[in-house]
Design a protein around this motif. Structure first.
Motif, PDB file in Angstrom:
ATOM      1  N   GLY A  68      -9.917 -43.303 -18.026  1.00  0.00           N
ATOM      2  CA  GLY A  68     -11.283 -43.813 -18.123  1.00  0.00           C
ATOM      3  C   GLY A  68     -12.051 -43.157 -19.259  1.00  0.00           C
ATOM      4  N   TRP A  69     -11.903 -41.843 -19.411  1.00  0.00           N
ATOM      5  CA  TRP A  69     -12.587 -41.134 -20.502  1.00  0.00           C
ATOM      6  C   TRP A  69     -12.074 -41.588 -21.854  1.00  0.00           C
ATOM      7  CZ3 TRP A  69     -11.479 -36.052 -17.551  1.00  0.00           C
ATOM      8  CH2 TRP A  69     -12.410 -35.886 -16.532  1.00  0.00           C
ATOM      9  N   ILE A  70     -10.778 -41.860 -21.939  1.00  0.00           N
ATOM     10  CA  ILE A  70     -10.214 -42.351 -23.195  1.00  0.00           C
ATOM     11  C   ILE A  70     -10.808 -43.718 -23.524  1.00  0.00           C
ATOM     12  CG2 ILE A  70      -8.096 -43.172 -24.315  1.00  0.00           C
ATOM     13  CD1 ILE A  70      -6.592 -40.948 -22.774  1.00  0.00           C
ATOM     14  N   LYS A  71     -10.854 -44.616 -22.530  1.00  0.00           N
ATOM     15  CA  LYS A  71     -11.395 -45.961 -22.756  1.00  0.00           C
ATOM     16  C   LYS A  71     -12.880 -45.929 -23.082  1.00  0.00           C
ATOM     17  CE  LYS A  71      -8.016 -48.386 -19.962  1.00  0.00           C
ATOM     18  NZ  LYS A  71      -7.773 -49.131 -18.729  1.00  0.00           N
ATOM     19  N   GLU A  72     -13.627 -44.994 -22.478  1.00  0.00           N
ATOM     20  CA  GLU A  72     -15.062 -44.865 -22.744  1.00  0.00           C
ATOM     21  C   GLU A  72     -15.343 -44.208 -24.091  1.00  0.00           C
ATOM     22  OE1 GLU A  72     -16.646 -42.548 -19.535  1.00  0.00           O
ATOM     23  OE2 GLU A  72     -16.174 -44.087 -18.043  1.00  0.00           O
ATOM     24  N   GLY A  73     -14.332 -43.549 -24.655  1.00  0.00           N
ATOM     25  CA  GLY A  73     -14.520 -42.858 -25.925  1.00  0.00           C
ATOM     26  C   GLY A  73     -15.019 -41.431 -25.758  1.00  0.00           C
ATOM     27  N   ARG A  74     -15.014 -40.931 -24.544  1.00  0.00           N
ATOM     28  CA  ARG A  74     -15.438 -39.544 -24.310  1.00  0.00           C
ATOM     29  C   ARG A  74     -14.319 -38.561 -24.645  1.00  0.00           C
ATOM     30  NH1 ARG A  74     -18.258 -39.021 -18.583  1.00  0.00           N
ATOM     31  NH2 ARG A  74     -19.102 -37.132 -19.531  1.00  0.00           N
ATOM     32  N   PRO A  86      -2.746 -47.099 -20.715  1.00  0.00           N
ATOM     33  CA  PRO A  86      -1.888 -48.263 -20.489  1.00  0.00           C
ATOM     34  C   PRO A  86      -2.448 -49.563 -21.073  1.00  0.00           C
ATOM     35  CG  PRO A  86      -3.055 -47.713 -18.479  1.00  0.00           C
ATOM     36  CD  PRO A  86      -3.388 -46.642 -19.487  1.00  0.00           C
ATOM     37  N   CYS A  87      -1.539 -50.430 -21.493  1.00  0.00           N
ATOM     38  CA  CYS A  87      -1.875 -51.785 -21.931  1.00  0.00           C
ATOM     39  C   CYS A  87      -2.485 -52.522 -20.739  1.00  0.00           C
ATOM     40  CB  CYS A  87      -0.604 -52.491 -22.401  1.00  0.00           C
ATOM     41  SG  CYS A  87      -0.744 -54.273 -22.644  1.00  0.00           S
ATOM     42  N   CYS A  88      -3.546 -53.282 -20.969  1.00  0.00           N
ATOM     43  CA  CYS A  88      -4.205 -53.974 -19.863  1.00  0.00           C
ATOM     44  C   CYS A  88      -3.372 -55.126 -19.316  1.00  0.00           C
ATOM     45  CB  CYS A  88      -5.599 -54.448 -20.270  1.00  0.00           C
ATOM     46  SG  CYS A  88      -5.589 -55.758 -21.485  1.00  0.00           S
ATOM     47  N   SER A  89      -2.330 -55.532 -20.024  1.00  0.00           N
ATOM     48  CA  SER A  89      -1.501 -56.636 -19.561  1.00  0.00           C
ATOM     49  C   SER A  89      -0.223 -56.152 -18.874  1.00  0.00           C
ATOM     50  CB  SER A  89      -1.146 -57.535 -20.741  1.00  0.00           C
ATOM     51  OG  SER A  89      -0.362 -58.615 -20.330  1.00  0.00           O
ATOM     52  N   CYS A  90       0.543 -55.307 -19.552  1.00  0.00           N
ATOM     53  CA  CYS A  90       1.848 -54.905 -19.003  1.00  0.00           C
ATOM     54  C   CYS A  90       1.908 -53.441 -18.563  1.00  0.00           C
ATOM     55  CB  CYS A  90       2.949 -55.174 -20.016  1.00  0.00           C
ATOM     56  SG  CYS A  90       2.894 -54.096 -21.466  1.00  0.00           S
ATOM     57  N   GLY A  91       0.943 -52.633 -18.962  1.00  0.00           N
ATOM     58  CA  GLY A  91       0.921 -51.231 -18.563  1.00  0.00           C
ATOM     59  C   GLY A  91       1.693 -50.296 -19.474  1.00  0.00           C
ATOM     60  N   ALA A  92       2.227 -50.801 -20.567  1.00  0.00           N
ATOM     61  CA  ALA A  92       2.953 -49.950 -21.517  1.00  0.00           C
ATOM     62  C   ALA A  92       1.974 -48.977 -22.180  1.00  0.00           C
ATOM     63  CB  ALA A  92       3.627 -50.811 -22.576  1.00  0.00           C
ATOM     64  N   PRO A  93       2.419 -47.767 -22.509  1.00  0.00           N
ATOM     65  CA  PRO A  93       1.507 -46.811 -23.153  1.00  0.00           C
ATOM     66  C   PRO A  93       1.128 -47.241 -24.569  1.00  0.00           C
ATOM     67  CG  PRO A  93       3.729 -45.899 -22.984  1.00  0.00           C
ATOM     68  CD  PRO A  93       3.742 -47.215 -22.270  1.00  0.00           C
ATOM     69  N   ILE A  94      -0.175 -47.208 -24.853  1.00  0.00           N
ATOM     70  CA  ILE A  94      -0.681 -47.568 -26.174  1.00  0.00           C
ATOM     71  C   ILE A  94      -1.709 -46.540 -26.627  1.00  0.00           C
ATOM     72  CG2 ILE A  94      -0.260 -50.049 -25.986  1.00  0.00           C
ATOM     73  CD1 ILE A  94      -3.165 -50.422 -25.149  1.00  0.00           C
ATOM     74  N   LYS A  96      -4.208 -47.629 -29.216  1.00  0.00           N
ATOM     75  CA  LYS A  96      -5.388 -48.329 -29.717  1.00  0.00           C
ATOM     76  C   LYS A  96      -5.389 -49.755 -29.204  1.00  0.00           C
ATOM     77  CE  LYS A  96      -3.306 -49.432 -34.181  1.00  0.00           C
ATOM     78  NZ  LYS A  96      -3.463 -49.358 -35.606  1.00  0.00           N
ATOM     79  N   HIS A  97      -6.538 -50.373 -29.260  1.00  0.00           N
ATOM     80  CA  HIS A  97      -6.778 -51.732 -28.777  1.00  0.00           C
ATOM     81  C   HIS A  97      -6.661 -51.782 -27.254  1.00  0.00           C
ATOM     82  CE1 HIS A  97      -6.820 -52.825 -32.955  1.00  0.00           C
ATOM     83  NE2 HIS A  97      -5.559 -52.494 -33.113  1.00  0.00           N
ATOM     84  N   LYS A  98      -6.614 -52.991 -26.720  1.00  0.00           N
ATOM     85  CA  LYS A  98      -6.520 -53.135 -25.269  1.00  0.00           C
ATOM     86  C   LYS A  98      -5.131 -53.546 -24.818  1.00  0.00           C
ATOM     87  CE  LYS A  98     -11.295 -54.089 -24.255  1.00  0.00           C
ATOM     88  NZ  LYS A  98     -12.163 -54.727 -23.290  1.00  0.00           N
ATOM     89  N   MET A  99      -4.366 -54.140 -25.743  1.00  0.00           N
ATOM     90  CA  MET A  99      -3.022 -54.603 -25.404  1.00  0.00           C
ATOM     91  C   MET A  99      -2.011 -54.082 -26.412  1.00  0.00           C
ATOM     92  SD  MET A  99      -3.247 -58.523 -24.097  1.00  0.00           S
ATOM     93  CE  MET A  99      -4.395 -59.210 -25.258  1.00  0.00           C
ATOM     94  N   CYS A 100      -0.773 -53.972 -25.933  1.00  0.00           N
ATOM     95  CA  CYS A 100       0.315 -53.560 -26.823  1.00  0.00           C
ATOM     96  C   CYS A 100       0.631 -54.714 -27.778  1.00  0.00           C
ATOM     97  CB  CYS A 100       1.545 -53.170 -26.016  1.00  0.00           C
ATOM     98  SG  CYS A 100       2.268 -54.512 -25.048  1.00  0.00           S
ATOM     99  N   VAL A 101       1.425 -54.445 -28.790  1.00  0.00           N
ATOM    100  CA  VAL A 101       1.758 -55.445 -29.808  1.00  0.00           C
ATOM    101  C   VAL A 101       2.488 -56.628 -29.182  1.00  0.00           C
ATOM    102  CG1 VAL A 101       3.099 -55.847 -31.919  1.00  0.00           C
ATOM    103  CG2 VAL A 101       1.823 -53.726 -31.637  1.00  0.00           C
ATOM    104  N   ASP A 102       3.444 -56.370 -28.279  1.00  0.00           N
ATOM    105  CA  ASP A 102       4.201 -57.456 -27.658  1.00  0.00           C
ATOM    106  C   ASP A 102       3.295 -58.403 -26.878  1.00  0.00           C
ATOM    107  OD1 ASP A 102       6.538 -56.408 -28.697  1.00  0.00           O
ATOM    108  OD2 ASP A 102       7.065 -55.337 -26.852  1.00  0.00           O
ATOM    109  N   CYS A 103       2.381 -57.856 -26.073  1.00  0.00           N
ATOM    110  CA  CYS A 103       1.469 -58.694 -25.287  1.00  0.00           C
ATOM    111  C   CYS A 103       0.504 -59.453 -26.185  1.00  0.00           C
ATOM    112  CB  CYS A 103       0.702 -57.839 -24.271  1.00  0.00           C
ATOM    113  SG  CYS A 103       1.742 -57.215 -22.937  1.00  0.00           S
TER     114      CYS A 103
END
Length: 146
Positions: A68-74, A86-94, A96-103
């Motif tokens: 949560g702190w990472i997503k909030e930028g804290r 985690p990627c918001c679609s598949c849960g793979a570790p990322i 930057k952004h909200k989704m991994c490249v594959d998703c």
């Protein structure tokens, strides 16, 4: 002159009633979370290349809070090379952004296919509408035959 009403809510962490604020939690829970964040910062200063699992184990802070702190930028992952979320679609570790490249590629491909179908439907006009979807005439015709 009417007096302003006090806006209160229940703290999502502890359930205690509190006066609404920008953090949407009571003061005690805010202090505890700030203390946990400071504990993480202290650990990361000494162990710059720690992973999320190591940070959780060493500080006792939940991975949910860290993500949560990472997503909030804290908690900036640019400063710590082994932290991710985690990627918001598949849960793979990322990192930057909200989704991994594959998703992202999969989603863009699906959007492109839908746009192409819509364009084809518009191009073909009323004929396409008659071919795709349910037609009342078909149902009435079946009812009359039986």
């Amino acid at each position: 002159m009417p007096s302003p009403q006090l806006q209160v809510a229940n703290c999502p962490c502890c359930g205690k009633v509190f006066q609404k604020n920008h953090r949407n939690q009571c003061i005690e829970c805010s202090r505890e979370i700030d203390a946990a964040l400071n504990k993480c910062f202290d650990y990361l200063r000494r162990n710059h290349k720690s992973t999320e699992e190591q940070l959780t184990e060493a500080t006792g802070v939940s991975a949910k809070y860290i993500q949560g702190w990472i997503k909030e930028g804290r908690l900036l992952i640019t400063d710590y090379p082994n932290l991710n979320y985690p990627c918001c679609s598949c849960g793979a570790p990322i990192r930057k952004h909200k989704m991994c490249v594959d998703c992202s590629l999969r989603l863009n491909k699906e959007i492109q296919q839908l746009n192409e179908k819509e364009e084809l439907r518009r191009y073909r006009g009323p004929l396409a509408a008659a071919e795709s979807g349910f037609q009342i005439r078909e149902r009435i015709g079946r009812l009359n035959r039986t």
